[in-house]
Design an enzyme around this catalytic site. Structure first.
Site, PDB file in Angstrom:
ATOM      1  N   ARG A  24      -9.151   5.973   2.952  1.00 28.51           N
ATOM      2  CA  ARG A  24      -9.180   6.974   1.879  1.00 28.51           C
ATOM      3  C   ARG A  24      -9.810   6.418   0.599  1.00 28.51           C
ATOM      4  O   ARG A  24     -10.702   7.012   0.020  1.00 28.51           O
ATOM      5  CB  ARG A  24      -7.752   7.467   1.609  1.00 28.51           C
ATOM      6  CG  ARG A  24      -7.679   8.769   0.827  1.00 28.51           C
ATOM      7  CD  ARG A  24      -6.314   9.413   0.990  1.00 28.51           C
ATOM      8  NE  ARG A  24      -5.249   8.506   0.567  1.00 28.51           N
ATOM      9  CZ  ARG A  24      -4.785   8.417  -0.683  1.00 28.51           C
ATOM     10  NH1 ARG A  24      -5.287   9.178  -1.625  1.00 28.51           N
ATOM     11  NH2 ARG A  24      -3.816   7.584  -0.987  1.00 28.51           N
ATOM     12  N   LYS A  48     -15.004   1.327  14.271  1.00 33.29           N
ATOM     13  CA  LYS A  48     -15.585   2.584  13.761  1.00 33.29           C
ATOM     14  C   LYS A  48     -17.112   2.507  13.657  1.00 33.29           C
ATOM     15  O   LYS A  48     -17.737   3.355  13.026  1.00 33.29           O
ATOM     16  CB  LYS A  48     -15.000   2.912  12.372  1.00 33.29           C
ATOM     17  CG  LYS A  48     -13.472   3.064  12.324  1.00 33.29           C
ATOM     18  CD  LYS A  48     -13.032   4.445  12.789  1.00 33.29           C
ATOM     19  CE  LYS A  48     -11.513   4.584  12.816  1.00 33.29           C
ATOM     20  NZ  LYS A  48     -10.932   4.862  11.506  1.00 33.29           N
ATOM     21  N   ILE A 101     -10.918  -5.615  -4.372  1.00 35.00           N
ATOM     22  CA  ILE A 101     -10.170  -4.597  -5.120  1.00 35.00           C
ATOM     23  C   ILE A 101      -8.678  -4.632  -4.762  1.00 35.00           C
ATOM     24  O   ILE A 101      -7.817  -4.375  -5.597  1.00 35.00           O
ATOM     25  CB  ILE A 101     -10.725  -3.181  -4.811  1.00 35.00           C
ATOM     26  CG1 ILE A 101     -12.245  -3.112  -5.059  1.00 35.00           C
ATOM     27  CG2 ILE A 101      -9.983  -2.116  -5.608  1.00 35.00           C
ATOM     28  CD1 ILE A 101     -12.687  -3.337  -6.478  1.00 35.00           C
ATOM     29  N   THR A 102      -8.377  -4.964  -3.532  1.00 34.88           N
ATOM     30  CA  THR A 102      -7.011  -4.924  -2.985  1.00 34.88           C
ATOM     31  C   THR A 102      -5.991  -5.637  -3.869  1.00 34.88           C
ATOM     32  O   THR A 102      -6.233  -6.746  -4.344  1.00 34.88           O
ATOM     33  CB  THR A 102      -7.000  -5.579  -1.589  1.00 34.88           C
ATOM     34  OG1 THR A 102      -8.081  -5.046  -0.827  1.00 34.88           O
ATOM     35  CG2 THR A 102      -5.685  -5.339  -0.869  1.00 34.88           C
ATOM     36  N   TYR A 164     -10.818   0.158 -19.565  1.00 38.25           N
ATOM     37  CA  TYR A 164     -11.422   1.492 -19.680  1.00 38.25           C
ATOM     38  C   TYR A 164     -11.223   2.051 -21.086  1.00 38.25           C
ATOM     39  O   TYR A 164     -12.135   2.627 -21.671  1.00 38.25           O
ATOM     40  CB  TYR A 164     -10.821   2.476 -18.662  1.00 38.25           C
ATOM     41  CG  TYR A 164     -10.700   1.975 -17.246  1.00 38.25           C
ATOM     42  CD1 TYR A 164     -11.530   0.967 -16.758  1.00 38.25           C
ATOM     43  CD2 TYR A 164      -9.751   2.503 -16.373  1.00 38.25           C
ATOM     44  CE1 TYR A 164     -11.412   0.508 -15.448  1.00 38.25           C
ATOM     45  CE2 TYR A 164      -9.627   2.057 -15.066  1.00 38.25           C
ATOM     46  CZ  TYR A 164     -10.458   1.053 -14.610  1.00 38.25           C
ATOM     47  OH  TYR A 164     -10.327   0.601 -13.321  1.00 38.25           O
ATOM     48  N   HIS A 251       1.354  -6.721 -14.358  1.00 34.53           N
ATOM     49  CA  HIS A 251       0.686  -7.580 -13.388  1.00 34.53           C
ATOM     50  C   HIS A 251       1.570  -8.740 -12.965  1.00 34.53           C
ATOM     51  O   HIS A 251       2.401  -9.203 -13.718  1.00 34.53           O
ATOM     52  CB  HIS A 251      -0.583  -8.208 -13.999  1.00 34.53           C
ATOM     53  CG  HIS A 251      -1.688  -7.227 -14.165  1.00 34.53           C
ATOM     54  ND1 HIS A 251      -2.652  -7.370 -15.124  1.00 34.53           N
ATOM     55  CD2 HIS A 251      -2.005  -6.093 -13.495  1.00 34.53           C
ATOM     56  CE1 HIS A 251      -3.510  -6.370 -15.035  1.00 34.53           C
ATOM     57  NE2 HIS A 251      -3.135  -5.580 -14.065  1.00 34.53           N
TER      58      HIS A 251
END
Length: 294
Positions: A24, A48, A101-102, A164, A251
């Site tokens: 996803r 896949k 990213i994990t 961000y 974190h």
């Protein structure tokens, strides 16, 4: 204006694959990366192979993907228990830049792949990172491009969402970003502040650097030692100025222990190294205006 063909980490020659592309998150962020112009040339999910995700061919192995696409970078969206094997597979296939990213990867797993990458000269960003973004070229990871505008400010941070917010403030003030790098919020990461600062110091596109730190660990103090030798101006901001000792804040890496890793000690180290220290996020655009003369 000179066309930029070489930036730090991510440039026009970057061809990336996405490991975990059929999941996803992998699928969603592949679409976002493609939309901002990133060259995503393949994806990898064992079993896949032969499928397509947003027009990107899927392969069973990284080796096969590299052979078919000449990929030189990888973005990893593989679940934590399988992340170490995914990184090792990418390194062994000849990938030069790996963005992990994990989150929630066991520390020992991270230590293993970070050490292996260092031994063979592969750059790792993360784990638990939003990735890297250059407005002119695209992004590897999940940084929302809406908050970035092209410019000459280099950004490096341990935090995602705070990055961000600060990028958005910089944009609102009329400044732009050359490259934004999230080094990751875990106690052990691949590229650290000092390595990224070194890349910015050598980058023709970067005039000033904003370094976003947070409480816990000694990464910012280590960076301060490097900042002492830098010619380019660095603005430092430390999150968690009101955090209590012994409590983990967000974190795994953000914990103050026995007076070490406090916001105060980090701000002091940065100030002594010659960095401009922002007490609040709103100070950052003001400091940039003074430095860049706009």
């Amino acid at each position: 204006m000179v066309l930029r063909d070489k930036m730090i980490l991510l440039d026009e020659n970057t061809k990336a694959i996405v490991q975990g592309i059929t999941g996803r998150q992998g699928s969603f962020h592949t679409k976002k990366m493609l939309e901002c112009g990133t060259k995503i040339v393949g994806g990898v999910t064992p079993g896949k192979g032969g499928q397509n995700v947003h027009g990107v061919p899927v392969f069973d192995t990284v080796k096969e993907a590299v052979k078919e696409t000449d990929a030189n970078a990888s973005v990893i969206f593989v679940p934590a228990p399988f992340a170490k094997d995914a990184v090792f597979e990418a390194i062994d296939a000849g990938i030069e830049l790996i963005v992990v990213i994990t989150e929630h990867i066991p520390v020992h797993d991270t230590m293993e792949f970070v050490n292996y990458a260092e031994d063979v000269g592969v750059k790792i960003i993360g784990p638990n990172t939003p990735g890297i973004a250059s407005p002119k070229v695209g992004k590897l990871g999940i940084i929302p491009m809406e908050v970035l505008k092209e410019g000459s400010v280099g950004m490096v941070s341990r935090s995602g969402t705070l990055t961000y917010e600060i990028a958005h403030q910089i944009k609102k003030a009329g400044f732009g970003v050359s490259t934004c790098v999230g080094i990751g919020g875990d106690p052990i990461v691949g590229l650290r502040y000092k390595e990224v600062l070194d890349l910015f110091e050598k980058d023709d596109e970067t005039e000033a650097i904003v370094m976003i730190g947070e409480i816990g660990g000694g990464a910012e103090e280590e960076a301060a030692k490097f900042i002492e030798k830098m010619k380019k101006p660095v603005i430092g901001y430390i999150a968690g100025q009101s955090a209590p000792e012994g409590k983990r804040m967000g974190h795994a890496g953000a914990i103050v222990e026995k007076g070490k890793g406090t916001a105060e000690s980090k701000m002091k180290a940065l100030e002594e190294a010659g960095a401009y220290v922002a007490k609040n996020i709103s100070d950052i655009p003001k400091l940039l205006a003074g430095i860049l003369g706009k």
